[in-house]
Write an enzyme that holds these catalytic residues in place. Structure first.
Site, mmCIF file in Angstrom:
data_model
loop_
_atom_site.group_PDB
_atom_site.id
_atom_site.type_symbol
_atom_site.label_atom_id
_atom_site.label_comp_id
_atom_site.label_asym_id
_atom_site.label_seq_id
_atom_site.Cartn_x
_atom_site.Cartn_y
_atom_site.Cartn_z
ATOM 1 N N GLU A 282 0.908 -1.074 0.150
ATOM 2 C CA GLU A 282 0.010 0.004 -0.086
ATOM 3 C C GLU A 282 0.550 1.139 0.198
ATOM 4 O O GLU A 282 0.514 2.513 -0.788
ATOM 5 C CB GLU A 282 -0.924 0.050 1.069
ATOM 6 C CG GLU A 282 -1.919 -1.033 1.454
ATOM 7 C CD GLU A 282 -3.212 -0.795 0.474
ATOM 8 O OE1 GLU A 282 -3.328 0.337 0.026
ATOM 9 O OE2 GLU A 282 -3.974 -1.660 0.213
ATOM 10 N N LEU A 283 1.972 1.233 0.767
ATOM 11 C CA LEU A 283 2.910 2.583 1.159
ATOM 12 C C LEU A 283 3.579 2.681 -0.346
ATOM 13 O O LEU A 283 3.777 4.034 -0.635
ATOM 14 C CB LEU A 283 3.621 2.310 2.234
ATOM 15 C CG LEU A 283 4.252 3.497 2.809
ATOM 16 C CD1 LEU A 283 3.003 4.520 3.323
ATOM 17 C CD2 LEU A 283 5.144 3.187 4.032
ATOM 18 N N HIS B 73 2.705 5.323 -3.032
ATOM 19 C CA HIS B 73 2.924 6.717 -2.834
ATOM 20 C C HIS B 73 4.345 7.055 -3.436
ATOM 21 O O HIS B 73 5.479 6.625 -2.847
ATOM 22 C CB HIS B 73 2.961 7.099 -1.306
ATOM 23 C CG HIS B 73 1.503 6.975 -0.903
ATOM 24 N ND1 HIS B 73 0.544 7.629 -1.096
ATOM 25 C CD2 HIS B 73 0.969 6.152 -0.145
ATOM 26 C CE1 HIS B 73 -0.885 7.439 -0.512
ATOM 27 N NE2 HIS B 73 -0.305 6.309 0.113
ATOM 28 N N ARG C 283 15.125 -12.286 -0.550
ATOM 29 C CA ARG C 283 16.030 -13.279 -1.358
ATOM 30 C C ARG C 283 17.260 -13.656 -0.524
ATOM 31 O O ARG C 283 17.876 -14.786 -0.547
ATOM 32 C CB ARG C 283 16.633 -12.791 -2.569
ATOM 33 C CG ARG C 283 15.326 -12.430 -3.601
ATOM 34 C CD ARG C 283 15.872 -11.722 -4.895
ATOM 35 N NE ARG C 283 16.730 -12.805 -5.649
ATOM 36 C CZ ARG C 283 17.667 -12.424 -6.521
ATOM 37 N NH1 ARG C 283 18.206 -11.494 -6.693
ATOM 38 N NH2 ARG C 283 18.399 -13.427 -7.123
ATOM 39 N N HIS D 41 8.071 16.699 3.410
ATOM 40 C CA HIS D 41 7.032 16.913 4.131
ATOM 41 C C HIS D 41 5.602 17.088 3.381
ATOM 42 O O HIS D 41 4.555 16.947 3.587
ATOM 43 C CB HIS D 41 6.936 17.899 5.057
ATOM 44 C CG HIS D 41 7.867 17.579 5.988
ATOM 45 N ND1 HIS D 41 7.664 16.853 7.228
ATOM 46 C CD2 HIS D 41 9.211 18.368 6.470
ATOM 47 C CE1 HIS D 41 8.538 16.594 8.011
ATOM 48 N NE2 HIS D 41 9.520 17.646 7.726
ATOM 49 N N ARG E 94 -4.308 8.094 3.876
ATOM 50 C CA ARG E 94 -4.437 6.943 4.683
ATOM 51 C C ARG E 94 -5.115 7.172 6.262
ATOM 52 O O ARG E 94 -5.231 6.054 6.852
ATOM 53 C CB ARG E 94 -2.947 6.425 4.878
ATOM 54 C CG ARG E 94 -2.258 6.253 3.597
ATOM 55 C CD ARG E 94 -3.169 5.182 2.682
ATOM 56 N NE ARG E 94 -2.430 4.741 1.552
ATOM 57 C CZ ARG E 94 -2.895 3.911 0.487
ATOM 58 N NH1 ARG E 94 -3.910 3.123 1.105
ATOM 59 N NH2 ARG E 94 -2.124 3.547 -0.471
#
EC number: 2.1.1.148
Length: 235
Positions: free
Chosen positions: A90-91, A94, A105, A185, A195
């Site tokens: 999900e992150l 961005h 691995r 920022h 989120r």
């Protein structure tokens, strides 16, 4: 989940490169003041001519109101985060964030642990017991399957990293994925505004709330418009 701020922008030049900028008081953080300096540089308003935006908090409030958020890009914050693979997925959407993530691995991921989805804590009684049992059974089966596949590929002559590369296919989304994440920022504000919402995935909403708490410590005026409770469709 673990979220820890490990680095952030600190001002180095108290003379402001020889400009006529009049610095704010010592309580203003580096990130907040750098954003103001960058904004005032655009209009050479270093002497704070407008009393309504003389203070840093008021100046950045105006910046946020008019959407001039490019000035927020000059400062950054870096976090060490331990969260699930699903949160990482999900992150990573961005794209203005930078990532360094543990390699599945080269590292045995079965030793990293798991993150139980927050919804499991909302169950009670026998439902909670049954759900936990299923989760632990899946974790155990996945670990055994992973180790067995590594064994098969290793015995077949594959190098360890290729064996793990193949075996990781059976790992669940809840697998812990330690990561170092950096963003300016403006980028972090975008993450939080998307989120830190009641409709977001519960685990990444939890992450957004903790990010917000720590970011407010280093740039309170930059995040002054973000609510302390998650956004909702009702307001």
């Amino acid at each position: 989940m673990k979220v820890q701020l490990i680095a952030s922008t600190i001002l180095e030049d108290p003379s402001w490169a020889g400009t006529d900028y009049v610095g704010d008081d010592e309580t203003v953080t580096s990130a907040d003041e750098l954003a103001e300096f960058a904004g005032r540089n655009c209009y050479l308003s270093f002497d704070r001519p407008n009393p309504k935006t003389r203070e840093n908090v008021d100046y950045l409030n105006h910046i946020l109101d008019v959407g001039h958020e490019s000035v927020l890009e000059h400062s950054s914050a870096t976090f060490y985060i331990e969260a699930s693979r699903s949160v990482l997925t999900e992150l990573e959407r961005h794209r203005h964030l930078s990532f360094s993530v543990v390699s599945q691995r080269y590292v045995d991921p079965t030793e990293l642990g798991i993150h139980v989805p927050p919804a499991f804590t909302e169950l009670s009684g026998s439902d909670a017991d049954k759900a936990k049992e299923v989760l632990l059974d899946v974790q155990s089966f996945a670990q055994e399957a992973y180790e067995y596949l590594v064994h098969i590929f290793s015995d077949a002559g594959f190098p360890r990293k290729k064996a793990r590369e193949a075996a990781r296919a059976v790992l669940p989304n809840m697998t812990n994925s330690p990561m170092v994440v950096t963003g300016n920022h403006r980028a972090w504000r975008y993450v939080i505004k998307n989120r830190w919402h009641e409709a977001a995935d519960a685990e990444i909403r939890e992450l957004a709330g903790e990010l917000l708490r720590q970011l407010r410590e280093i740039a309170p005026n930059t995040y002054q418009d973000i609510p302390t409770e998650p956004y909702s469709y009702g307001g």
